[in-house]
Structures are given as C-alpha cells and as structure tokens.
Write a protein that holds these residues in place. Structure first.
Motif: not given
Lengths: 435, 277
Positions: B12, B40-41, B44
C-alpha cells in the motif's frame, strides 16, 4: 493421522464467529452497543485506518456483535466473508452498487420478490442502471439479454411466486462465459437447504428477516461472497475497474491486489457501508444470531411440515393446484431433486377454486395461520395476493405474474402439522360456501 | 509492481529503493495476499516491501519451479539488480525454505531471515502427495483442514482477517482453488514435491550469517513446532517465537502476533546493521 474434517454445519451454526467473551466469559454473543471503539494509542489508530490491523473503528463499518453474525453466515455458506445490512433490500443494493454505476446492466430472472423487482425495474433505472428480465427457465434468454455493459446476473434460488428452481449450474456457466458473476437471493432456501457457491453462484444474499432469524422480530440482510469469481479476468476490458484499478476514494487501493479472493467484499465494506451506510445494528445482529443457532433444526421441521401441508392440499377437491417443486407435476421437479435434495423450503402458493371473495374468505377463516405480508417465521403465515399485495393489479397482469384470483401463499411454520391441516380444512370448508 | 517477471505487492506504499527491503515469500499454492496485513504494517512503518507472487503463482509468470533451489534462483535473479540497502527475508512454509536458499544466494545483502511455520525436512505424507496429483480438489480440502488449528478455533479467530466479517478458513481454500484455476493444476503437486524433496535445509541454516527468527504455531498440524528443532539448532543466531493459538496459517490465525514479531525482528536487525555500519 485421522481423516481431515471441518466442524459440521450444525456445530458451525452454534459456534462460528465467536468464542466466549475474553473480558467477561460470556458464552452468549454480547451486544456491543457502541457506536465507536477506543484506540489503544495513536499507532493502533493509524494502523486500523491503514488496514494494517483487523479491528473495529465505527459501527457503521463494523461492529463486534455484527461481525459474529457475518462470520457465522460466511462459515455456513462456505463463503470468504459476509456483510450484514439493514435489510435484504439493502444487501441487494449493496451488491449492485459495488459492481456498477450508471451505464451498468443486469440480467435478472423475472420470477422475483416484488421488492427486488421494484428496485431493479423502477428505482435503479432512475440512477442509470438498466435491467433486462428473462424467463429463468430459458438459458437462451439469459444469453440473448447479455450486453457489453452487463455486470451481473441475478435470480432467486426458489423464485416468486411459483417456486421456479433456478438452474444455478446452467445460469452460472452463462454468467462466467460472459465474465460476470451470478448473484442469487437464497432467502427461501437458506444454507441448510442449498449452498449456492458449491454449484456455481458467486454471490449470495439473504433477507435474514425470514428463516435466518425465524422469529419475525428483526429486519436484516446478509451479503456473502463465495470468493471464486475471477474479477481480474475482465481487467483488460475494464469490466470490473472498481476492483482492479486504484480507487481514489480509498488511498488509491486496488482491491484485487489487496485480496485475491475477496476484493468484492473489501470494496463493499470500505466504500458501500461507509458511504451508503445501510449497516445492521448490533441489537438486530444479536436477535438474528439467536435464530441462526437453531437454523438446521428449524429448517428440517419447516420442510417436514410443508410436505404434510402440501400433501393435504394437493389431495383436496377445492384446491386447483399446488406449486411445490417436490410434486411430480411441478415444472422443476427433476431440477429440485438434483439441487435441493433436503427439501424445497416452506413457502409455496396454491390455487383455490372459486372467486376472489372465496380466497378472501379462506384467509379470514384461518385461526392458526397469521394473515400478514411476511414469510419464514416460526409461526405459519398466509396471504391472498389478489386482495392484498396485488389488489390494484388488473386480472391480466395478475395472470402474467402467475397469480389467479384464488392464489394463496403459505409460509408453513413450526406448529404441529395436524393443527395446521385442521386449520386449513376448516377454512376451506368455509370458503367453499362462498359463491 | 513487477520486478523482472515477478509480481510484487508493495504494502500500500510505493516501493522505495533507498530503504531496507522486506521480501515476503508465500507458501505452496498461495500468493502474496496471505501477507496482506503484515506487509501493509511494515510498509507503513517505513520498510520497502515486496510481497512476491512466486514464479507460476498468482500474477507471476510461470511455470511453477520444480525445486526450492529453482524458485530461489528465479527470485534471486529478480532481486539482485535492485539497489536496496539490504533485505530481510520472510518466508512461510515452502517460502521459508525458499528464504534459506535465497539467503545463500544474496549473501551479505541479507540482514535477517524470518521463517514462519517452518520445518526441516518438510516431508509431505505419501497419501497427500499422491492426492495432489490424483485428486487435487480433495488434497486442497485436506491441506486446508490441516493448515489451521483444530476444530472450531479457526472459525472463531478474533479478530477476523483481513478484517471483521471475513472467514479465514474458506479464504484459504478459495485461494488454493484460485491458484489451481488461474495457474494450472500442476502447481500444487509441483510445490509439494519441491518441499518434500528439499535436502539442503540444515546446510543453508548453518551457513546463515544473519539472525534468524522462527515463528511457530503451537497448534500447527502441518509443520508442528518440533519439526523445526533441527533447523533451529543449525542456526547460529536463532530466536524462536511460538504463537499459542495458531495453526499453520499463522498470518490469519494470529495476525497481530505475526506482525508484532516481525516488527520487532526488523527493528532489531536494522538497528544491529546500523550499529555495525
């Protein structure tokens, strides 16, 4: 090593989606009546918004009680997930609005619940979504109605009012040949009688108001994704750009890259629930869960009672015909035996000999059956379309819809079958005296 | 994005070649999407993330390679030209074996290796191996049952993954069925045969110069924790995290447990690398 086995349907109906509440030990599903959920810290808040972690933020998007119901119906349908909605109508709208906008086209069975017909034939046309209605028994009619803009095929597992059995394997094959999914309304059958994903359907929805709840105390809908449809296959043609292209409304997310099997559900929740907002309340989810826990027991009894009532009516001199697919004279008898071996549900119509007044008199004479506009209740229900739901409809149009002056729709409940038959016999006797 | 002919999901966030890169390697009959929450973690939190579809899986060009070594060679060929400051390799099941092989090929560029649901040898029962060829539909059902902790637990995993309302058991089955549908029936027997035949695990583990994290599911029926003991013993710098309620599908049965362990591991190895530099 023992043979691999999933928990059975009956076990999942009681347990899927929930374990005893870790905070209190509550065995029943607690009602989390909270609009919103406190963040542990800023990092967790950001992680929830960034979809790095699973969790609840705001009950329009998800709620712990509602999630139990969603995960339970997904487990029972063998779907990758589900979304609970404010009603069955909201579930149908959510499915359609997720897949298309103005310019989109649907091919639908013409044997539909009146509410679904209204949405497709009147309301959605106002928003630029067109529907072609076809005879569900004619594969060529489904094929002929396809257009480049078609994004969905839609029918009911058991159609209104004649209980047409949708030939899901055939219609699904037509849909998949055209690169579009098949959505079915499985309200009358529930996952106990049919699991549509196993025979080709891609999306299923229920009016959970009916057999799922069973008690007639809550309105709700459930939209389930089977996870088998290949949304990417039509990407070159731009068929499902809503899932295969970046969505500016959600951080440029490409849903088909986020999840290989459930992009439809991701968009339906992250856009559809967020923006249209037709979510289910946790109180409603709790009530529907109470029903869902006994679905296998109830459906077996519904079907058993329905068979006895059908047998009684089919043999009665004042009854012209009974439309129930288990009867050999029903047009879909053979198909029903193949697709619905556990039974054809407990909602059906029959035609009474005589006038509209005789039909009205019959309904008013019933004492155990309740006269109202619903189906799928634990209590038996009855309605006379010609004098109620369709009373303004001209006779010719009624005939086209398969409804006569004497058509009566029954929803057979869980009472003692002989009590139901006695009630019907008494009312038939009274109706027989009406000219 | 694609690196060479391999599809890579970037969590993402746009891939940043200037940042240390976490490479996610899925297991047999899977694709990148099994890592969706963890990838995603980490993206980000500032990592460059490449969650790959292995050759012949998902969006990556085929065919599926017939050995762990051949899969690693294809991935290494794709990663080697990248100007990344360093790689952290995260592999699940078959992907954990690929990570070991890949570490040997990428050498000092690898800062750490995380092996999730790993075992060595990764022997596949004869009946299951045969079923992958003769009755793949039944084989996928067997694999799906054994990929989760027993009975009701995976049907009641909290919270659902990737979010509320999802069923992790049927997602896993549908993903395996999807790979068979879009990549061909040969992928399943090829992957399982590759796991079954891989022989260099102990040798590769012993040669690891970087830290290794073993993440094991206490309720794993496919690669039970004891099946990783030899591999753990062979690694000079191994750390073990056992997730109490997880089966083989750790990333969905215990998504937060896997994420936390990976975040900590990445922080540790990147800090150690910075200190050494």
């Amino acid at each position: 090593m023992s043979a691999p086995k999933y928990p059975s349907f009956d076990t999942l109906a009681l347990h899927a989606g929930q374990r005893p509440d870790p905070a209190t030990g509550a065995r029943a599903v607690p009602i989390y009546a909270s609009t919103s959920f406190a963040f542990e810290d800023s990092a967790q808040a950001a992680a929830l918004f960034n979809m790095e972690r699973s969790g609840h933020v705001y009950s329009r998007i998800s709620n712990p009680t509602v999630a139990v119901l969603e995960e339970r119906i997904a487990a029972l349908e063998q779907g990758v997930g589900a979304i609970a909605t404010a009603s069955g109508q909201a579930a149908l709208h959510l499915a359609i609005a997720t897949l298309m906008g103005a310019g989109g086209h649907i091919v639908a069975s013409r044997s539909l619940y009146g509410g679904s017909h209204n949405l497709l034939d009147y309301t959605l046309r106002r928003f630029g979504i067109d529907t072609t209605f076809v005879d569900p028994r004619q594969p060529d009619a489904w094929r002929a109605a396809l257009r480049p803009a078609t994004r969905l095929l839609f029918g009911e597992t058991l159609g209104n009012p004649g209980l047409d059995v949708l030939d899901i394997p055939t219609v699904a094959a037509i849909a998949h040949e055209a690169g579009v999914p098949l959505l079915v309304d499985s309200t009358f059958t529930t996952p106990y009688l049919m699991q549509p994903f196993a025979i080709g359907a891609d999306l299923v929805y229920h009016s959970a108001t009916k057999f799922i709840g069973g008690h007639g105390v809550a309105i709700g809908g459930l939209l389930v994704d089977g996870g088998c449809f290949d949304w990417d296959a039509g990407a070159a043609a731009g068929k499902f750009d809503v899932l295969t292209q970046p969505y500016a409304g959600f951080h440029g997310m490409v849903f088909a890259e986020e999840s290989s099997v459930a992009p439809f559900l991701l968009r339906a929740r992250r856009e559809g629930l967020r923006d249209f907002g037709a979510c289910m309340s946790p109180h409603t989810a709790f009530l529907l869960l109470q029903g869902l826990e006994t679905l296998p027991l109830r459906m077996a009894r519904h079907v058993d009672n329905a068979r006895k009532v059908v047998a009684f009516l089919a043999a009665h001199a004042q009854v012209e015909s009974v439309a129930y697919p288990e009867l050999p004279d029903h047009r879909d008898h053979a198909l029903a035996q193949r697709l619905l071996p556990r039974g054809c549900g407990a909602v059906f119509s029959f035609n009474l000999r005589g006038s509209r007044a005789a039909g009205r008199s019959f309904v008013e004479a019933l004492k155990v059956f309740s006269h109202l506009a619903n189906v799928g209740d634990a209590k038996s229900l009855v309605i006379h379309p010609a004098s109620t739901t369709h009373f303004r409809v001209p006779d010719a149009d009624l005939a086209a819809a398969g409804i006569t002056q004497g058509t009566i729709r029954l929803s057979v409940g869980l009472e003692d079958a002989q009590d139901l038959i006695d009630d019907l016999a008494r009312a038939l006797k009274i109706a027989g005296k009406v000219p | 994005m694609f690196i060479a002919d391999l599809y890579a999901y970037t969590g993402g966030k746009p891939y940043d070649p200037g940042r240390p890169c976490v490479v996610f390697l899925h297991g047999a009959q899977h694709d990148h999407s099994v890592w969706i929450l963890q990838s995603r973690a980490l993206a980000h939190r500032g990592a460059a993330v490449l969650a790959l579809d292995l050759p012949g899986h998902g969006r990556s060009a085929g065919p599926a390679e017939g050995s762990v070594e051949a899969i690693a060679a294809r991935v290494a060929a794709a990663l080697a030209p990248l100007s990344s400051p360093g790689f952290i390799l995260v592999g699940h099941s078959m992907g954990s074996l690929v990570a070991l092989e890949l570490a040997a090929r990428l050498g000092e560029r690898v800062r750490g290796v995380a092996l999730v649901g790993s075992a060595f040898p990764m022997k596949v029962a004869d009946t299951l191996l045969a079923a992958t060829r003769t009755d793949p539909a039944a084989a996928m059902q067997m694999i799906n049952v054994w990929s989760h902790s027993a009975a009701l637990a995976p049907f009641a995993a909290r919270p659902g993954a990737p979010g509320p309302g999802f069923n992790i058991v049927w997602q896993n089955l549908r993903l395996m069925q999807r790979i068979a549908r879009i990549n061909g029936a040969a992928v399943l027997p090829t992957d399982f045969a590759a796991c079954n035949a891989y022989a260099a695990g102990l040798e590769r583990a012993a040669a690891l110069a970087c830290p290794a994290l073993f993440m094991l599911g206490a309720a794993d029926q496919m690669t039970p924790p004891k099946a990783a003991r030899a591999l753990i013993a062979a690694c000079a710098r191994a750390r073990v995290v056992t997730l109490p309620d997880a089966g083989h599908a750790l990333m969905t049965e215990s998504p937060d447990g896997v994420r936390r362990a990976l975040e900590q591991f990445c922080d540790e190895v990147n800090a150690a690398h910075a200190a050494a530099a």
